[in-house]
Design a protein around this motif. Structure first.
Motif, PDB file in Angstrom:
ATOM      1  N   ARG A   1      54.260  67.309  72.905  1.00 20.64           N
ATOM      2  CA  ARG A   1      53.329  68.425  73.081  1.00 20.64           C
ATOM      3  C   ARG A   1      53.394  69.334  71.867  1.00 20.64           C
ATOM      4  N   GLU A   2      52.308  70.070  71.661  1.00 20.12           N
ATOM      5  CA  GLU A   2      52.268  71.010  70.545  1.00 20.12           C
ATOM      6  C   GLU A   2      53.123  72.225  70.834  1.00 20.12           C
ATOM      7  N   ALA A   3      53.797  72.703  69.801  1.00 21.54           N
ATOM      8  CA  ALA A   3      54.590  73.927  69.874  1.00 21.54           C
ATOM      9  C   ALA A   3      54.422  74.652  68.549  1.00 21.54           C
ATOM     10  N   GLY A   4      53.343  75.411  68.448  1.00 18.03           N
ATOM     11  CA  GLY A   4      53.067  76.112  67.189  1.00 18.03           C
ATOM     12  C   GLY A   4      52.611  75.145  66.116  1.00 18.03           C
ATOM     13  N   THR A   5      53.375  75.063  65.037  1.00 26.12           N
ATOM     14  CA  THR A   5      52.989  74.216  63.902  1.00 26.12           C
ATOM     15  C   THR A   5      53.615  72.821  63.958  1.00 26.12           C
ATOM     16  N   VAL A   6      54.214  72.483  65.099  1.00 29.67           N
ATOM     17  CA  VAL A   6      54.861  71.177  65.247  1.00 29.67           C
ATOM     18  C   VAL A   6      54.500  70.556  66.595  1.00 29.67           C
ATOM     19  N   MET A   7      54.744  69.253  66.701  1.00 28.06           N
ATOM     20  CA  MET A   7      54.727  68.548  67.981  1.00 28.06           C
ATOM     21  C   MET A   7      56.190  68.286  68.295  1.00 28.06           C
ATOM     22  N   ILE A   8      56.567  68.450  69.564  1.00 29.08           N
ATOM     23  CA  ILE A   8      57.938  68.185  69.962  1.00 29.08           C
ATOM     24  C   ILE A   8      57.968  67.263  71.168  1.00 29.08           C
ATOM     25  N   ALA A   9      59.101  66.612  71.364  1.00 30.03           N
ATOM     26  CA  ALA A   9      59.434  65.870  72.571  1.00 30.03           C
ATOM     27  C   ALA A   9      60.942  65.986  72.710  1.00 30.03           C
TER      28      ALA A   9
ATOM     29  N   MET B   1      60.812  66.100  66.491  1.00 28.22           N
ATOM     30  CA  MET B   1      59.846  67.053  65.979  1.00 28.22           C
ATOM     31  C   MET B   1      59.010  66.422  64.870  1.00 28.22           C
ATOM     32  N   GLN B   2      57.693  66.643  64.952  1.00 24.52           N
ATOM     33  CA  GLN B   2      56.775  66.196  63.902  1.00 24.52           C
ATOM     34  C   GLN B   2      55.998  67.404  63.415  1.00 24.52           C
TER      35      GLN B   2
END
Length: 129
Positions: free
Chosen positions: A105-113, A126-127
């Motif tokens: 899912r998106e979290a600001g300026t990154v995608m996280i899992a 993190m991407q």
């Protein structure tokens, strides 16, 4: 100049952790030195084999165990690893049986899992977007 050369993640069983971090996540074993009942056991990214080492640190200190448990109960990852394509990595790891507490899912300026490393920790992937 100071730079990070080793960081660590606490693990209950170093052999189980080595299997997960190499055969599932894809790291490469860098160092394994016997030290009594435990060992100095590090893994590295295949793309940065001379880079930062991750110490699979034996859980031998009770206050550290309490801290590890508190983080996991709160859903807080112990550390974060960068990936190029988080959705692709999520699919690959899910097929290998890895359990995620947070799907990409998106979290600001990154995608996280966030995944469960089977060794007592949540690990964030993190991407950068």
């Amino acid at each position: 100049m100071i730079k990070i050369c080793v960081t660590s993640v606490p693990v209950e069983n170093q052999d189980k952790a080595l299997n997960f971090y190499t055969n599932i996540l894809g790291f490469i074993k860098k160092t394994e030195v016997p030290l009594g009942e435990h060992k100095w056991l590090t893994v590295v990214s295949p793309q940065e084999q001379a880079g930062v080492e991750l110490l699979l640190e034996p859980m031998a200190f009770e206050p550290a165990r309490l801290y590890q448990n508190a983080l996991k109960e709160a859903g807080i990852p112990w550390t974060s690893f960068a990936v190029d394509d988080i959705k692709k990595e999520y699919e690959r790891l899910t097929k290998l049986g890895v359990q995620f507490s947070i799907a990409p899912r998106e979290a600001g300026t990154v995608m996280i899992a966030v995944l469960d490393d089977t060794c007592g920790n949540y690990i964030q992937l993190m991407q950068e977007l």
